[in-house]
Design a protein around this motif. Structure first.
Motif, PDB file in Angstrom:
ATOM      1  N   VAL A   1      17.958   6.174  -0.478  1.00  0.00           N
ATOM      2  CA  VAL A   1      16.889   5.656  -0.213  1.00  0.00           C
ATOM      3  C   VAL A   1      16.851   3.832   0.146  1.00  0.00           C
ATOM      4  CG1 VAL A   1      14.372   5.163  -0.838  1.00  0.00           C
ATOM      5  CG2 VAL A   1      15.549   7.404  -1.111  1.00  0.00           C
ATOM      6  N   ALA A   2      17.902   3.404  -0.718  1.00  0.00           N
ATOM      7  CA  ALA A   2      18.016   1.776  -0.649  1.00  0.00           C
ATOM      8  C   ALA A   2      18.002   1.805   1.142  1.00  0.00           C
ATOM      9  CB  ALA A   2      18.965   1.279  -1.375  1.00  0.00           C
ATOM     10  N   PHE A   3      18.669   1.960   2.026  1.00  0.00           N
ATOM     11  CA  PHE A   3      19.150   1.726   3.496  1.00  0.00           C
ATOM     12  C   PHE A   3      17.483   3.218   4.025  1.00  0.00           C
ATOM     13  CE2 PHE A   3      23.771   1.910   2.224  1.00  0.00           C
ATOM     14  CZ  PHE A   3      24.357   0.899   2.765  1.00  0.00           C
ATOM     15  N   GLU A   4      17.288   3.694   3.218  1.00  0.00           N
ATOM     16  CA  GLU A   4      15.927   3.384   4.512  1.00  0.00           C
ATOM     17  C   GLU A   4      14.793   2.856   4.605  1.00  0.00           C
ATOM     18  OE1 GLU A   4      14.806   6.392   5.890  1.00  0.00           O
ATOM     19  OE2 GLU A   4      16.393   7.611   6.084  1.00  0.00           O
ATOM     20  N   ALA A   5      14.769   1.869   3.316  1.00  0.00           N
ATOM     21  CA  ALA A   5      13.717   0.852   3.004  1.00  0.00           C
ATOM     22  C   ALA A   5      14.210  -0.169   3.539  1.00  0.00           C
ATOM     23  CB  ALA A   5      13.816   1.030   1.081  1.00  0.00           C
ATOM     24  N   ALA A   6      15.287  -0.510   3.893  1.00  0.00           N
ATOM     25  CA  ALA A   6      16.078  -1.654   3.920  1.00  0.00           C
ATOM     26  C   ALA A   6      15.761  -1.395   5.918  1.00  0.00           C
ATOM     27  CB  ALA A   6      17.258  -1.899   3.872  1.00  0.00           C
ATOM     28  N   GLY A   7      15.136  -0.371   6.332  1.00  0.00           N
ATOM     29  CA  GLY A   7      15.056  -0.252   7.605  1.00  0.00           C
ATOM     30  C   GLY A   7      16.465  -0.118   8.277  1.00  0.00           C
ATOM     31  N   ARG A   8      17.272   0.304   7.463  1.00  0.00           N
ATOM     32  CA  ARG A   8      19.117   0.767   8.217  1.00  0.00           C
ATOM     33  C   ARG A   8      19.482   2.179   7.300  1.00  0.00           C
ATOM     34  NH1 ARG A   8      21.925  -5.175   6.209  1.00  0.00           N
ATOM     35  NH2 ARG A   8      20.817  -6.156   7.200  1.00  0.00           N
ATOM     36  N   PRO A   9      18.305   2.740   8.557  1.00  0.00           N
ATOM     37  CA  PRO A   9      18.665   4.175   7.764  1.00  0.00           C
ATOM     38  C   PRO A   9      20.339   4.557   8.197  1.00  0.00           C
ATOM     39  CG  PRO A   9      17.695   3.889   9.883  1.00  0.00           C
ATOM     40  CD  PRO A   9      17.030   2.590   9.131  1.00  0.00           C
ATOM     41  N   LEU A  10      21.014   5.604   7.344  1.00  0.00           N
ATOM     42  CA  LEU A  10      22.209   5.883   7.738  1.00  0.00           C
ATOM     43  C   LEU A  10      22.619   6.557   9.411  1.00  0.00           C
ATOM     44  CD1 LEU A  10      24.075   6.239   4.570  1.00  0.00           C
ATOM     45  CD2 LEU A  10      24.143   4.204   6.375  1.00  0.00           C
ATOM     46  N   ALA A  11      23.138   6.864  10.045  1.00  0.00           N
ATOM     47  CA  ALA A  11      23.310   7.825  11.103  1.00  0.00           C
ATOM     48  C   ALA A  11      23.775   8.989  10.309  1.00  0.00           C
ATOM     49  CB  ALA A  11      24.779   7.157  11.749  1.00  0.00           C
ATOM     50  N   PRO A  12      23.088  10.718  11.113  1.00  0.00           N
ATOM     51  CA  PRO A  12      23.564  11.623  10.031  1.00  0.00           C
ATOM     52  C   PRO A  12      24.724  12.161   9.709  1.00  0.00           C
ATOM     53  CG  PRO A  12      21.722  11.660  11.987  1.00  0.00           C
ATOM     54  CD  PRO A  12      22.766  10.638  12.442  1.00  0.00           C
ATOM     55  N   TRP A  13      26.133  11.496  10.345  1.00  0.00           N
ATOM     56  CA  TRP A  13      27.322  11.993  10.142  1.00  0.00           C
ATOM     57  C   TRP A  13      27.872  10.736   8.715  1.00  0.00           C
ATOM     58  CZ3 TRP A  13      31.019   8.553   9.533  1.00  0.00           C
ATOM     59  CH2 TRP A  13      30.575   6.401  10.106  1.00  0.00           C
ATOM     60  N   ALA A  14      27.548   9.598   8.491  1.00  0.00           N
ATOM     61  CA  ALA A  14      27.428   9.477   7.247  1.00  0.00           C
ATOM     62  C   ALA A  14      26.336   9.032   6.509  1.00  0.00           C
ATOM     63  CB  ALA A  14      27.090   7.323   8.081  1.00  0.00           C
TER      64      ALA A  14
END
Length: 297
Positions: free
Chosen positions: A240-253
């Motif tokens: 969620v933190a990555f999503e909120a920062a505008g840097r969503p993880l790639a599906p593999w990550a």
């Protein structure tokens, strides 16, 4: 009447009883498994139609591996208490299959099978981990998701809100988080149901491998739930933190991070379920359950 004449004239029923008592464990277990055929057919149908994950096959394979490893130590004469429970459970599962939901009837069946195994397994094998693996063999993930998925998602979302609050503006509504104006939904895969399954599977498997007792297994069992819950909350909070920062993880990550957390949780559970063995101290004679005698004085 002498023993010789009694041996020659005794009823044939006695011979049959002796042969029945000396029947190998594999024969008894095969008969019980055959009696529970409706359960295996229902489980296979549920897996075949894609309504549940096939993780239960891993639990069944673990039980089969346990019996194979102990095949030379199986009891020649079963423990009657466990055998009676196995027979009663098998009969109940068969008779109540029409009256009970299929999952409930199958739960009776696999517990009866666990009792049948315990009747022949050595006394040193703990019963609760065997019963746990039998229950985990059921195709129950979809049912767990239906009944426990939402509460787990709410708990995960609320805990994530607390963890993210120092760095983000976070509000929770139901299973959704509003993080700095971005809506993030804690969906079904984030409930941690699969992590719960793997956590308790690890606990049962390690308990049987380590040779712990039922009491030790029960004493360590609360740690399993805490580790699973903590791991799922950590995984969800980071994503969620990555999503909120505008840097969503790639599906593999995203998947790799989930597997990393799962491995860490299962490793922690394995450590928690392994008995702590103290090393021998020179000059001390120790007997399990007895007193220590100092021989150096």
């Amino acid at each position: 009447m002498s023993l010789a004449s009694l041996a020659q004239t005794h009823p044939r029923l006695v011979d049959w009883g002796i042969r029945l008592d000396r029947a190998p464990a594999a024969g008894w277990l095969a008969l019980q498994a055959a009696a529970l055929t409706p359960t295996w057919l229902w489980m296979a149908a549920r897996l075949r139609d894609g309504s549940d994950d096939p993780l239960g096959l891993l639990a069944l394979a673990s039980l089969a591996l346990l019996v194979w490893q102990l095949r030379h130590d199986l009891r020649a004469s079963p423990r009657l208490g466990w055998l009676a429970l196995a027979a009663g459970g098998t009969l109940a599962a068969t008779l109540l299959r029409v009256a009970l939901p299929p999952l409930a009837a199958s739960l009776l069946a696999v517990l009866a099978l666990a009792c049948g195994l315990m009747a022949f397994l050595p006394r040193r094998v703990a019963a609760l981990p065997v019963a746990g693996l039998a229950v985990l063999a059921l195709p129950l993930l979809s049912s767990l998701q239906f009944y426990a998925g939402y509460p787990l998602r709410v708990v995960t979302a609320e805990a994530s809100r607390w963890l993210l609050a120092p760095g983000f503006g976070v509000a929770r509504e139901g299973t959704s988080l509003l993080v700095d104006g971005r809506l993030v939904i804690v969906d079904a895969p984030c409930s941690g149901v699969q992590m719960v399954w793997f956590g308790y599977f690890t606990a049962c498997a390690i308990a049987l491998w380590a040779g712990g007792s039922d009491r030790a297994f029960l004493a360590r069992l609360p740690a399993v739930g805490l580790l699973v819950l903590a791991g799922n909350i950590l995984r969800n909070s980071v994503l969620v933190a990555f999503e909120a920062a505008g840097r969503p993880l790639a599906p593999w990550a995203h998947n790799a991070f989930g597997l990393l957390v799962l491995a860490a949780v299962c490793g922690g559970i394995a450590w928690a379920m392994t008995p702590r063995r103290t090393s021998a101290i020179p000059g001390l004679i120790t007997i399990p359950g007895g007193r220590r005698v100092d021989t150096t004085a």
